[in-house]
Scaffold this active site. Structure first.
Site: not given
Ligand code: UD1
Ligand code: UDP
Length: 382
Positions: A95, A117, A131, A212, A214, A244
């Site tokens: 999602d 999924e 999502e 994490h 939103r 995160h």
């Molecule tokens: C995204 C997904 C969410 C998922 C989550 C898992 C969307 C809308 N959301 O949310 O469904 O649960 O990933 O973690 O697709 N950033 C870094 N380095 C990284 C990753 C993120 O610096 O490796 C920072 C950046 O500033 C980035 C921000 O986090 O712009 C947000 O990342 P983004 O992928 O937009 O959304 P998540 O909140 O991670």
């Molecule tokens: N996870 C990880 N390192 C962390 C936190 C989570 O590898 O520090 C793993 C966790 O075991 C799971 C996945 O990341 O498999 C979940 O990711 P996240 O919580 O970012 O996203 P969501 O599942 O909410 O989309």
């Protein structure tokens, strides 16, 4: 058959990794992998762990980017990849914005989409946001709906979407079992994992936290942090929170909780040490989707900092409880599990409603036209 698998974030990478490996091993399939790079650091660690070398990396991450900017750039960049490859099928997961944009890009080019999924729903577009919209869009445009559970299949059937639905179990359990097997059979690995957390005391219990979402930015995170501050007053508790990389998460968490005794704020963990910590945890407090699925199969009670969940199966079995983002409710629920052994025992049963470790095999069978023995969850209580 040319299959293009597209993903971009940490959870998608973990959940697609077993499938990417199986696709590579299937002679009838030419498998190509495209990562959008929606995440950068958090994606890289998963690719390294599972030995995935993408054929395309779109490097889309910009710090704190808006969802519209990300979606627009993803659509454009994916269109160019599809133009070059013209795959017979695309596979996406879950999602995220990556999954939504990729499925739409394929739909616009009349390329069939398989959604891994499929069918998870809260039926509330604001939770989880965005999502709930993303996964509905992906399901609408997919012709192969790989539903993890019977409940997800029922959602899809009710919506009369038209794609073929197959109940597969969730590939996260395939990934988790591969990693726990590694940890369980290798004492040196276990010692080196333990050495990564020298601050954990054997006589204290471990509360593992992730957050994490939103929809919790602002007041929600303020309440979560206030609850953790109060819980940090307990001398018998270590709180480990891999924070995160999203700045909207890091600012309140680091601002409120840095330097609290026994609160260990660390960078996001690689999957291997994170699984190790889940195994070691007494309670998991999270808003993550994936963690909600993993922790019950490790026998760990999960308190979910959300008001609704698209994963009702473990809630029905009472090993997952929704505690929302209320400071009082979080403190009360953690405290109850820590201080009332009977309450703890009641929720700490090992439960596998989300998968049996064979989801990848079922997805592969569905892809190549072999007969699929669908996933049936064990009865609640086992
Ligand atoms: C995204 C997904 C969410 C998922 C989550 C898992 C969307 C809308 N959301 O949310 O469904 O649960 O990933 O973690 O697709 N950033 C870094 N380095 C990284 C990753 C993120 O610096 O490796 C920072 C950046 O500033 C980035 C921000 O986090 O712009 C947000 O990342 P983004 O992928 O937009 O959304 P998540 O909140 O991670
Ligand atoms: N996870 C990880 N390192 C962390 C936190 C989570 O590898 O520090 C793993 C966790 O075991 C799971 C996945 O990341 O498999 C979940 O990711 P996240 O919580 O970012 O996203 P969501 O599942 O909410 O989309």
């Amino acid at each position: 058959m040319n299959i293009l698998t597209v993903f971009g974030t940490r959870p998608e990478a973990i959940k697609m990794a077993p499938l990417v490996k199986a696709l590579k091993d299937e002679p009838a399939i030419r498998s190509l992998v495209c990562v959008t790079g929606q995440h950068r650091e958090m994606l890289k660690q998963v690719l390294q762990l599972f030995g995935i070398v993408p054929d395309f990396d779109l490097s889309l991450m910009v710090p704190n980017q808006t969802l519209n900017a990300l979606s627009a750039r993803a659509l454009g960049a994916l269109d160019a990849v599809l133009d070059e490859l013209r795959p017979d099928r695309m596979l996406v997961h879950g999602d995220t914005t990556t999954a939504m944009a990729a499925s739409l890009a394929a739909f616009h080019r009349r390329i069939p989409v398989g959604h891994v999924e499929a069918g998870l729903r809260t039926y509330d577009l604001s939770r989880p946001w965005p999502e709930e919209m993303n996964r509905r869009v992906v399901d609408v445009v997919s012709d192969l709906l790989l539903a993890p559970t019977a409940g997800a299949k029922a959602n899809l059937e009710n919506e009369r979407l038209g794609g073929r639905i197959v109940v597969t179990g969730n590939t996260v359990i395939d990934a988790l079992l591969a990693i726990t097997a590694l940890i369980d059979r290798d004492t040196d690995l276990r010692s080196s994992l333990a050495a990564q957390f020298p601050f954990l005391e054997a006589n204290r219990r471990l509360l593992l936290v992730t957050g994490h979402r939103r929809e919790s930015f602002g007041d929600g995170f303020a309440a979560i942090c206030a609850a953790l501050r109060r819980l940090s007053q307990r001398p018998d508790l270590d709180i480990v929170y891999p924070v995160h990389l999203n700045p909207n998460v890091r600012e309140p968490v680091l601002g409120t909780l840095a330097n609290r005794p026994r609160v260990h704020l660390i960078d996001p963990l690689d999957y291997l040490p994170f699984v190790y910590l889940m195994q070691r945890a007494c309670i998991v407090l999270t808003d993550s989707g994936g963690v909600q699925e993993e922790a019950p199969s490790l026998g760990k009670p999960v308190l979910v900092m959300r008001d609704v969940t698209e994963r009702p199966e473990a809630v029905a079995a009472r090993t997952v409880r929704l505690v929302g983002t209320s400071e009082e409710q979080i403190v009360a629920s953690v405290t109850e599990l820590l201080d009332d052994q009977a309450a703890y025992n009641d929720v700490s049963r090992r439960l596998n409603p989300y998968g049996d470790g064979h989801a990848t095999e079922r997805i592969m069978a569905a892809l190549v036209g072999r007969r699929v023995e669908e996933f049936v969850a064990p009865p609640i209580g086992n």
